[in-house]
Scaffold this motif. Structure first.
Motif, PDB file in Angstrom:
ATOM      1  N   THR A  27      13.864  10.133  -6.156  1.00 11.86           N
ATOM      2  CA  THR A  27      12.918  11.225  -5.920  1.00 11.86           C
ATOM      3  C   THR A  27      11.709  11.098  -6.843  1.00 11.86           C
ATOM      4  O   THR A  27      10.566  11.238  -6.401  1.00 11.86           O
ATOM      5  N   ARG A  28      11.946  10.828  -8.108  1.00 14.70           N
ATOM      6  CA  ARG A  28      10.827  10.660  -9.053  1.00 14.70           C
ATOM      7  C   ARG A  28       9.898   9.540  -8.593  1.00 14.70           C
ATOM      8  O   ARG A  28       8.682   9.676  -8.630  1.00 14.70           O
ATOM      9  N   PHE A  29      10.481   8.433  -8.194  1.00 13.07           N
ATOM     10  CA  PHE A  29       9.682   7.304  -7.731  1.00 13.07           C
ATOM     11  C   PHE A  29       8.906   7.671  -6.468  1.00 13.07           C
ATOM     12  O   PHE A  29       7.716   7.405  -6.353  1.00 13.07           O
ATOM     13  N   ALA A  30       9.590   8.298  -5.520  1.00 11.89           N
ATOM     14  CA  ALA A  30       8.954   8.683  -4.250  1.00 11.89           C
ATOM     15  C   ALA A  30       7.776   9.618  -4.469  1.00 11.89           C
ATOM     16  O   ALA A  30       6.759   9.516  -3.784  1.00 11.89           O
ATOM     17  N   MET A  31       7.912  10.493  -5.450  1.00 12.86           N
ATOM     18  CA  MET A  31       6.895  11.499  -5.675  1.00 12.86           C
ATOM     19  C   MET A  31       5.818  11.037  -6.658  1.00 12.86           C
ATOM     20  O   MET A  31       4.959  11.812  -7.052  1.00 12.86           O
ATOM     21  N   GLY A  32       5.877   9.772  -7.068  1.00 10.66           N
ATOM     22  CA  GLY A  32       4.806   9.214  -7.884  1.00 10.66           C
ATOM     23  C   GLY A  32       5.053   9.157  -9.366  1.00 10.66           C
ATOM     24  O   GLY A  32       4.179   8.761 -10.119  1.00 10.66           O
ATOM     25  N   ASP A  33       6.231   9.524  -9.816  1.00  6.59           N
ATOM     26  CA  ASP A  33       6.543   9.465 -11.242  1.00  6.59           C
ATOM     27  C   ASP A  33       7.118   8.086 -11.550  1.00  6.59           C
ATOM     28  O   ASP A  33       8.236   7.776 -11.196  1.00  6.59           O
ATOM     29  N   SER A  86      19.890  13.730   3.236  1.00  5.31           N
ATOM     30  CA  SER A  86      19.666  15.066   2.680  1.00  5.31           C
ATOM     31  C   SER A  86      18.310  15.167   1.987  1.00  5.31           C
ATOM     32  O   SER A  86      17.793  16.263   1.788  1.00  5.31           O
ATOM     33  N   LYS A  87      17.727  14.052   1.620  1.00  5.82           N
ATOM     34  CA  LYS A  87      16.418  14.024   0.957  1.00  5.82           C
ATOM     35  C   LYS A  87      15.297  13.594   1.910  1.00  5.82           C
ATOM     36  O   LYS A  87      14.145  13.506   1.508  1.00  5.82           O
ATOM     37  N   ALA A  88      15.626  13.324   3.136  1.00  5.57           N
ATOM     38  CA  ALA A  88      14.658  12.773   4.088  1.00  5.57           C
ATOM     39  C   ALA A  88      13.396  13.618   4.222  1.00  5.57           C
ATOM     40  O   ALA A  88      12.285  13.084   4.240  1.00  5.57           O
ATOM     41  N   ASN A  89      13.537  14.913   4.323  1.00  8.14           N
ATOM     42  CA  ASN A  89      12.353  15.770   4.469  1.00  8.14           C
ATOM     43  C   ASN A  89      11.451  15.708   3.252  1.00  8.14           C
ATOM     44  O   ASN A  89      10.232  15.750   3.371  1.00  8.14           O
ATOM     45  N   LEU A  90      12.035  15.613   2.076  1.00  2.18           N
ATOM     46  CA  LEU A  90      11.261  15.535   0.835  1.00  2.18           C
ATOM     47  C   LEU A  90      10.521  14.204   0.727  1.00  2.18           C
ATOM     48  O   LEU A  90       9.385  14.149   0.306  1.00  2.18           O
ATOM     49  N   TRP A  91      11.174  13.123   1.128  1.00  3.69           N
ATOM     50  CA  TRP A  91      10.623  11.777   0.936  1.00  3.69           C
ATOM     51  C   TRP A  91       9.844  11.236   2.111  1.00  3.69           C
ATOM     52  O   TRP A  91       9.111  10.258   1.967  1.00  3.69           O
ATOM     53  N   GLY A 106       0.813  -1.215   0.000  1.00  3.50           N
ATOM     54  CA  GLY A 106       0.000   0.000   0.000  1.00  3.50           C
ATOM     55  C   GLY A 106       0.844   1.261   0.000  1.00  3.50           C
ATOM     56  O   GLY A 106       0.316   2.361  -0.104  1.00  3.50           O
ATOM     57  N   ARG A 107       2.163   1.102   0.152  1.00  2.20           N
ATOM     58  CA  ARG A 107       3.096   2.230   0.128  1.00  2.20           C
ATOM     59  C   ARG A 107       4.269   1.874  -0.775  1.00  2.20           C
ATOM     60  O   ARG A 107       4.602   0.715  -0.931  1.00  2.20           O
ATOM     61  N   ARG A 108       4.884   2.879  -1.312  1.00  6.92           N
ATOM     62  CA  ARG A 108       6.133   2.655  -2.052  1.00  6.92           C
ATOM     63  C   ARG A 108       7.244   2.439  -1.028  1.00  6.92           C
ATOM     64  O   ARG A 108       7.162   2.943   0.094  1.00  6.92           O
ATOM     65  N   LEU A 109       8.282   1.746  -1.432  1.00 10.15           N
ATOM     66  CA  LEU A 109       9.356   1.373  -0.511  1.00 10.15           C
ATOM     67  C   LEU A 109      10.690   1.381  -1.242  1.00 10.15           C
ATOM     68  O   LEU A 109      10.773   0.954  -2.395  1.00 10.15           O
ATOM     69  N   MET A 110      11.716   1.844  -0.554  1.00 10.21           N
ATOM     70  CA  MET A 110      13.083   1.690  -1.038  1.00 10.21           C
ATOM     71  C   MET A 110      13.776   0.689  -0.129  1.00 10.21           C
ATOM     72  O   MET A 110      13.768   0.849   1.096  1.00 10.21           O
ATOM     73  N   LEU A 111      14.350  -0.335  -0.730  1.00 13.94           N
ATOM     74  CA  LEU A 111      15.116  -1.341   0.000  1.00 13.94           C
ATOM     75  C   LEU A 111      16.556  -1.210  -0.464  1.00 13.94           C
ATOM     76  O   LEU A 111      16.853  -1.396  -1.648  1.00 13.94           O
ATOM     77  N   ALA A 112      17.445  -0.828   0.439  1.00 10.67           N
ATOM     78  CA  ALA A 112      18.836  -0.544   0.092  1.00 10.67           C
ATOM     79  C   ALA A 112      19.768  -1.496   0.821  1.00 10.67           C
ATOM     80  O   ALA A 112      19.661  -1.660   2.038  1.00 10.67           O
ATOM     81  N   PHE A 113      20.668  -2.100   0.070  1.00 12.88           N
ATOM     82  CA  PHE A 113      21.666  -3.018   0.626  1.00 12.88           C
ATOM     83  C   PHE A 113      23.021  -2.326   0.642  1.00 12.88           C
ATOM     84  O   PHE A 113      23.540  -1.922  -0.395  1.00 12.88           O
ATOM     85  N   PHE A 114      23.570  -2.213   1.850  1.00 15.89           N
ATOM     86  CA  PHE A 114      24.854  -1.562   2.069  1.00 15.89           C
ATOM     87  C   PHE A 114      25.900  -2.596   2.460  1.00 15.89           C
ATOM     88  O   PHE A 114      25.559  -3.681   2.928  1.00 15.89           O
ATOM     89  N   ARG A 115      27.137  -2.214   2.333  1.00 16.49           N
ATOM     90  CA  ARG A 115      28.216  -3.092   2.748  1.00 16.49           C
ATOM     91  C   ARG A 115      28.204  -3.144   4.292  1.00 16.49           C
ATOM     92  O   ARG A 115      27.449  -3.877   4.873  1.00 16.49           O
TER      93      ARG A 115
END
Length: 186
Positions: free
Chosen positions: A173-179, A54-59, A29-38
């Motif tokens: 950002t595009r994905f988060a904002m619905g594009d 730096s993008k936290a407030n926007l997303w 029901g929500r978009r999600l970013m799954l990030a794999f770090f070292r």
């Protein structure tokens, strides 16, 4: 074989570094970013954490982030660069989730990425990569990031070209904002 756009994101159930249960299906029901770090001491990963912050407030209202690190929980809890990271953080020292999402280990990608981006490595060290005596982990682990839609379908599966490479922030950002055009790039 890497996961691809259009596939159902593999589900998992585990706990985050604070002991709270977490699963991919929790975000339906929500978009999600799954990030794999070292690992927490990775200078390149620390730079990426700063970029995402730096993008936290926007997303924040549009795109929750699950960040999977190869470091153990204790290390992640005490690393100062992760204290304010607006993501659910998962410790995956055995790399079970990394393997579930078809992550890559590559000596060649470690060597080429590291030696082509020494200035970024230095910048990451200065930004606190080795905070609190953090130890190294698997150097050959190549970052991967998934953009998952409301139905749990991977809209963008991005596997780094080397150990320093991440999905461009403009695409996230595009994905988060619905594009949805973010899915067709790269």
């Amino acid at each position: 074989m890497a996961l691809m756009s259009g596939q159902l994101a593999p589900d998992f159930e585990t706990t985050d570094i604070h002991g709270a249960s977490i699963a991919v299906r929790d975000f339906r029901g929500r978009r999600l970013m799954l990030a794999f770090f070292r690992f927490a001491a990775c200078p390149y990963c620390n730079l990426r954490v700063h970029e995402l912050m730096s993008k936290a407030n926007l997303w924040q209202d549009h795109l929750p982030i699950i960040a999977v690190f190869q470091s153990p929980t204790e290390t992640l809890l005490r690393h100062r660069n992760l204290q304010n990271f607006p993501a659910r953080i998962i410790a995956d020292p055995e790399m079970r989730l990394f393997h579930l999402y078809e992550g890559e280990l590559s000596t060649a990608k470690f060597i080429t990425g590291h030696f082509r981006r020494v200035p970024q490595w230095i910048q990451g060290v200065r930004a606190g990569a080795f905070d609190a005596g953090t130890t190294l982990g698997e150097l050959r682990l190549v970052p991967a990031e998934m953009l998952i839609d409301e139905q749990g379908i991977i809209q963008r599966a991005y596997y780094g070209r080397d150990v320093t490479d991440h999905l461009p922030l403009r695409d996230v950002t595009r994905f988060a904002m619905g594009d949805m055009t973010a899915q067709s790039q790269g």
